[in-house]
Design a protein around this motif. Structure first.
Motif, PDB file in Angstrom:
ATOM      1  N   PHE A  11     -29.082  36.750   4.145  1.00  0.00           N
ATOM      2  CA  PHE A  11     -28.920  35.285   4.325  1.00  0.00           C
ATOM      3  C   PHE A  11     -28.196  34.665   3.636  1.00  0.00           C
ATOM      4  N   GLY A  12     -27.292  33.509   4.054  1.00  0.00           N
ATOM      5  CA  GLY A  12     -26.739  32.771   2.961  1.00  0.00           C
ATOM      6  C   GLY A  12     -25.138  33.279   2.733  1.00  0.00           C
ATOM      7  N   CYS A  13     -24.728  33.161   1.511  1.00  0.00           N
ATOM      8  CA  CYS A  13     -23.288  33.180   0.915  1.00  0.00           C
ATOM      9  C   CYS A  13     -22.863  34.515   0.952  1.00  0.00           C
ATOM     10  N   GLN A  14     -21.479  34.688   0.546  1.00  0.00           N
ATOM     11  CA  GLN A  14     -21.002  35.824  -0.011  1.00  0.00           C
ATOM     12  C   GLN A  14     -21.554  36.234  -0.968  1.00  0.00           C
ATOM     13  N   MET A  15     -21.874  35.526  -1.952  1.00  0.00           N
ATOM     14  CA  MET A  15     -22.345  36.123  -3.183  1.00  0.00           C
ATOM     15  C   MET A  15     -23.600  36.941  -2.899  1.00  0.00           C
ATOM     16  N   ASN A  16     -24.583  36.454  -1.803  1.00  0.00           N
ATOM     17  CA  ASN A  16     -25.711  37.405  -1.455  1.00  0.00           C
ATOM     18  C   ASN A  16     -25.209  38.508  -0.711  1.00  0.00           C
ATOM     19  N   ASP A  17     -24.170  38.438   0.191  1.00  0.00           N
ATOM     20  CA  ASP A  17     -23.656  39.916   0.825  1.00  0.00           C
ATOM     21  C   ASP A  17     -23.320  40.818  -0.228  1.00  0.00           C
ATOM     22  N   ASN A  54     -32.801  39.215   1.540  1.00  0.00           N
ATOM     23  CA  ASN A  54     -31.881  38.489   0.404  1.00  0.00           C
ATOM     24  C   ASN A  54     -31.623  37.098   0.939  1.00  0.00           C
ATOM     25  N   THR A  55     -32.452  36.376   0.300  1.00  0.00           N
ATOM     26  CA  THR A  55     -32.643  34.993   0.998  1.00  0.00           C
ATOM     27  C   THR A  55     -31.888  33.772   0.420  1.00  0.00           C
ATOM     28  N   CYS A  56     -31.479  32.636   1.145  1.00  0.00           N
ATOM     29  CA  CYS A  56     -30.784  31.588   0.934  1.00  0.00           C
ATOM     30  C   CYS A  56     -31.608  30.538   0.777  1.00  0.00           C
ATOM     31  N   SER A  57     -31.407  29.596  -0.179  1.00  0.00           N
ATOM     32  CA  SER A  57     -32.181  28.318   0.063  1.00  0.00           C
ATOM     33  C   SER A  57     -31.232  26.975  -0.038  1.00  0.00           C
ATOM     34  N   ILE A  58     -30.080  27.086   0.282  1.00  0.00           N
ATOM     35  CA  ILE A  58     -29.132  25.834   0.254  1.00  0.00           C
ATOM     36  C   ILE A  58     -29.526  24.843   1.249  1.00  0.00           C
ATOM     37  N   ARG A  59     -30.055  24.984   2.190  1.00  0.00           N
ATOM     38  CA  ARG A  59     -30.578  23.961   3.213  1.00  0.00           C
ATOM     39  C   ARG A  59     -32.004  24.462   3.455  1.00  0.00           C
ATOM     40  N   GLY A 107     -33.116  37.167  -3.903  1.00  0.00           N
ATOM     41  CA  GLY A 107     -32.162  36.114  -3.685  1.00  0.00           C
ATOM     42  C   GLY A 107     -32.865  34.602  -3.943  1.00  0.00           C
ATOM     43  N   CYS A 108     -32.024  33.522  -3.432  1.00  0.00           N
ATOM     44  CA  CYS A 108     -32.390  32.115  -3.976  1.00  0.00           C
ATOM     45  C   CYS A 108     -33.877  31.699  -3.542  1.00  0.00           C
ATOM     46  N   VAL A 109     -34.201  31.978  -2.383  1.00  0.00           N
ATOM     47  CA  VAL A 109     -35.717  31.535  -1.990  1.00  0.00           C
ATOM     48  C   VAL A 109     -36.649  32.129  -3.169  1.00  0.00           C
ATOM     49  N   CYS A 129     -27.367  19.758  -4.943  1.00  0.00           N
ATOM     50  CA  CYS A 129     -27.148  21.279  -4.819  1.00  0.00           C
ATOM     51  C   CYS A 129     -28.245  21.973  -5.490  1.00  0.00           C
ATOM     52  N   VAL A 130     -28.781  23.124  -4.971  1.00  0.00           N
ATOM     53  CA  VAL A 130     -30.004  24.094  -5.718  1.00  0.00           C
ATOM     54  C   VAL A 130     -29.320  24.954  -6.593  1.00  0.00           C
ATOM     55  N   VAL A 131     -28.092  25.480  -6.431  1.00  0.00           N
ATOM     56  CA  VAL A 131     -27.449  26.633  -6.957  1.00  0.00           C
ATOM     57  C   VAL A 131     -27.914  26.659  -8.509  1.00  0.00           C
ATOM     58  N   PRO A 132     -27.482  25.587  -9.232  1.00  0.00           N
ATOM     59  CA  PRO A 132     -27.663  25.806 -10.687  1.00  0.00           C
ATOM     60  C   PRO A 132     -29.428  26.271 -11.084  1.00  0.00           C
ATOM     61  N   PHE A 133     -30.167  25.883  -9.880  1.00  0.00           N
ATOM     62  CA  PHE A 133     -31.577  26.450 -10.227  1.00  0.00           C
ATOM     63  C   PHE A 133     -32.002  27.766  -9.830  1.00  0.00           C
ATOM     64  N   THR A 134     -31.346  28.174  -8.564  1.00  0.00           N
ATOM     65  CA  THR A 134     -31.446  29.512  -8.102  1.00  0.00           C
ATOM     66  C   THR A 134     -30.450  30.519  -8.683  1.00  0.00           C
ATOM     67  N   ARG A 135     -29.346  30.227  -9.236  1.00  0.00           N
ATOM     68  CA  ARG A 135     -28.470  31.256  -9.660  1.00  0.00           C
ATOM     69  C   ARG A 135     -28.316  31.024 -11.336  1.00  0.00           C
ATOM     70  N   GLY A 136     -28.900  30.023 -11.962  1.00  0.00           N
ATOM     71  CA  GLY A 136     -28.842  29.747 -13.161  1.00  0.00           C
ATOM     72  C   GLY A 136     -27.680  29.479 -13.918  1.00  0.00           C
ATOM     73  N   GLY A 187     -17.254  33.669  -6.738  1.00  0.00           N
ATOM     74  CA  GLY A 187     -17.949  32.822  -7.793  1.00  0.00           C
ATOM     75  C   GLY A 187     -18.088  31.369  -7.081  1.00  0.00           C
ATOM     76  N   GLN A 188     -19.360  30.973  -7.814  1.00  0.00           N
ATOM     77  CA  GLN A 188     -19.762  29.849  -7.208  1.00  0.00           C
ATOM     78  C   GLN A 188     -18.646  28.566  -7.736  1.00  0.00           C
ATOM     79  N   ASN A 189     -17.754  28.778  -8.612  1.00  0.00           N
ATOM     80  CA  ASN A 189     -16.853  27.971  -8.979  1.00  0.00           C
ATOM     81  C   ASN A 189     -15.650  28.807  -9.821  1.00  0.00           C
TER      82      ASN A 189
HETATM   83 FE1  SF4 Z   1     -25.526  31.371  -1.754  1.00  0.00          FE
HETATM   84 FE2  SF4 Z   1     -26.655  29.108  -2.748  1.00  0.00          FE
HETATM   85 FE3  SF4 Z   1     -27.448  30.049  -0.483  1.00  0.00          FE
HETATM   86 FE4  SF4 Z   1     -27.999  31.193  -3.109  1.00  0.00          FE
HETATM   87  S1  SF4 Z   1     -28.496  29.117  -2.331  1.00  0.00           S
HETATM   88  S2  SF4 Z   1     -27.356  32.077  -1.294  1.00  0.00           S
HETATM   89  S3  SF4 Z   1     -26.083  30.844  -3.992  1.00  0.00           S
HETATM   90  S4  SF4 Z   1     -25.244  29.462  -0.804  1.00  0.00           S
END
Ligand code: SF4
Ligand code: 5AD
Length: 450
Positions: free
Chosen positions: A11-17, A47-52, A82-84, A169-176, A205-207
């Protein structure tokens, strides 16, 4: 070694792919075989995503379905990565006792050891500040999760995490915290990918714009900016196309923008998330740029590369967004005229600052705003696509099967061919004349064919 089978659902973004690919590679090296059949799998990784909230709900409902599979096959190992996983940790096992393993974003490289040492339940979700992405094992067999034979087009992770703390944004909490990989590891991995047949690399990269400002502890300071890294990767022999994602407008340097004029193989495509066209909302989001600065960057990018295909991300209904704020987003859309965009209704995420903001926008208003934005974006996108009709453009072939040939333009459009070329293989770049434009893809034919 094992001859068990695994299935990874991403699920989620290309980082997860990319992370899924790496887990797949590591499992394959350990003798696991990939399957696409849930019933045949000995190991299922989500492999999960928690962005929304919606992304997280999808994972939870799939876990509900997997509970039945586990009843039929008690030996099935269910792993949430992953993020969840990162966010929920132990709590996930409490709510879903049929889950065997919870693997956070910084622990995916240990997936094999974690599975091999599995007791009843394991949780590996520690986020550490001195995290470093391991140097990649160069000769690892290329692995394609999901069975798509896309060996010529790969992602390469150049950094992890994020330090920006946008308020939603949850990313700093899920990816450090943000960590850049060393240049030597990136180049080594790129070379190994190219040796394995890869023709196109997307640096991830996220940024990416702040690459090199935050370094892994295992190496001295990275003496490269992102622009310098791009130039170094672009020089590697055999690479035909280069892309990157994602950029924060506040860190977008002139040096990086000038790469679009300078590096031949850098595709004229740029994803530059704006999130909102209102300065008041940008401030509340803690984006640290203004509408005006953003528009200046867009003008500069188009000066360096007039044909650049711009895309963006937009959030509608951020807490406190008034009708006037939303109109600012609509007028920004008119001003920039994006090729495409990803737009979302604001969603509260646990731990983020905006989750505690009081002036939440009504769901109905969010839906209306989203529909209006998307309708207008679709019109603009379609008009762009129609502009390609009659033009001849380079297309990298992705699939050439007996009755179907599909490729990708430099702008990232999918191009479906109406005629076939028997001497073309996946990974080749050929010229195509665009014959028809759809909302999200183009149709093309080989030049000179009617
Ligand atoms: Fe990607 Fe952000 Fe979703 Fe994590 S929460 S999978 S970093 S989009
Ligand atoms: N609510 C809605 N959309 C979000 N995004 C990130 N966090 C949220 C949230 N809490 C969107 C942003 C980001 C994209 C990946 O997801 O637009 O750029």
């Amino acid at each position: 070694m094992s001859n068990k089978s695994f299935l990874i659902k991403t699920f989620g973004c290309q980082m997860n792919d990319r992370d899924s690919e790496i887990m797949g590679q590591l499992l394959s090296e350990d003798g696991y075989i990939e399957t696409s059949e849930t019933d045949q799998a000995d190991l299922i990784i989500l492999n999960t995503c928690s962005i929304r909230a919606k992304a997280e709900q999808k994972v939870m409902s799939l876990l509900g379905v997997l509970r039945k599979h586990k009843k039929r096959n008690p030996k099935l190992i269910i792993c949430v990565a992953g993020c969840v996983a990162q966010q929920e940790g132990q709590e996930l096992i409490r709510r879903m006792p049929h889950v065997n393993l919870v693997v956070g974003t910084q622990n995916i490289y240990h997936i094999v050891q974690l599975i091999n040492s599995l007791g009843k339940h394991e949780v590996a979700t520690t986020l550490v500040d001195n995290y470093s992405i391991p140097a990649f094992i160069p000769n690892l067999k290329q692995h394609n999760v999901g069975g798509e034979p896309e060996i010529f087009r790969k992602f390469l992770t150049i950094m992890q995490g994020c330090n920006n703390y946008c308020s939603y944004c949850v990313v700093p909490f899920t990816r450090g915290r943000e960590v850049s990989r060393s240049v030597s590891h990136i180049i080594e991995e790129a070379k190994s990918l190219i040796k394995g047949g890869v023709k196109e690399i997307t640096l991830l990269g996220q940024n990416v714009n702040s690459y090199g400002q935050t370094n892994s502890v295992t190496e001295p300071a990275v003496p490269y900016s992102f622009a310098e890294l791009l130039r170094a990767v672009a020089k590697i022999d055999g690479l035909k196309r280069l892309r990157f994602t994602t950029s924060n407008p506040k860190d977008l340097s002139d040096d990086l923008m000038s790469c679009f004029a300078e590096i031949d193989i850098l595709c004229p495509q740029f994803h530059l998330p704006v999130q909102s066209g209102s300065n008041a909302i940008l401030t509340a989001m803690h984006r640290r740029y203004t509408r005006e600065l953003y528009l200046e960057k867009v003008t500069a990018l188009r000066k360096y590369c007039p044909e650049i295909a711009l895309t963006t991300d937009v959030i509608v209904g951020f807490p406190g967004e008034t009708d006037a704020d939303f109109e600012d987003t609509m007028s920004l859309l008119e001003e920039v005229q994006y090729h495409g965009s990803y737009s979302f209704k604001y969603s509260d995420r646990p731990g983020t600052r905006s989750a505690d903001f009081e002036n939440k926008v009504d769901e109905k208003i969010k839906s209306e705003r989203l529909a209006r934005f998307q309708k207008r974006q679709d019109e603009i996108g379609l008009a762009y696509n129609r502009g390609y009709v009659g033009k001849t453009i380079p297309v990298m072939i992705e699939r050439n099967e007996f009755d179907k040939m599909v490729g990708r333009a430099e702008t990232n459009h999918l191009v479906h061919f109406t005629d076939l070329s028997s001497c073309t293989v996946a990974g080749d770049i050929i010229d195509a004349t665009v014959t028809h434009a759809g909302q999200h893809s183009l149709q093309g034919k080989l030049p000179g064919k009617d």
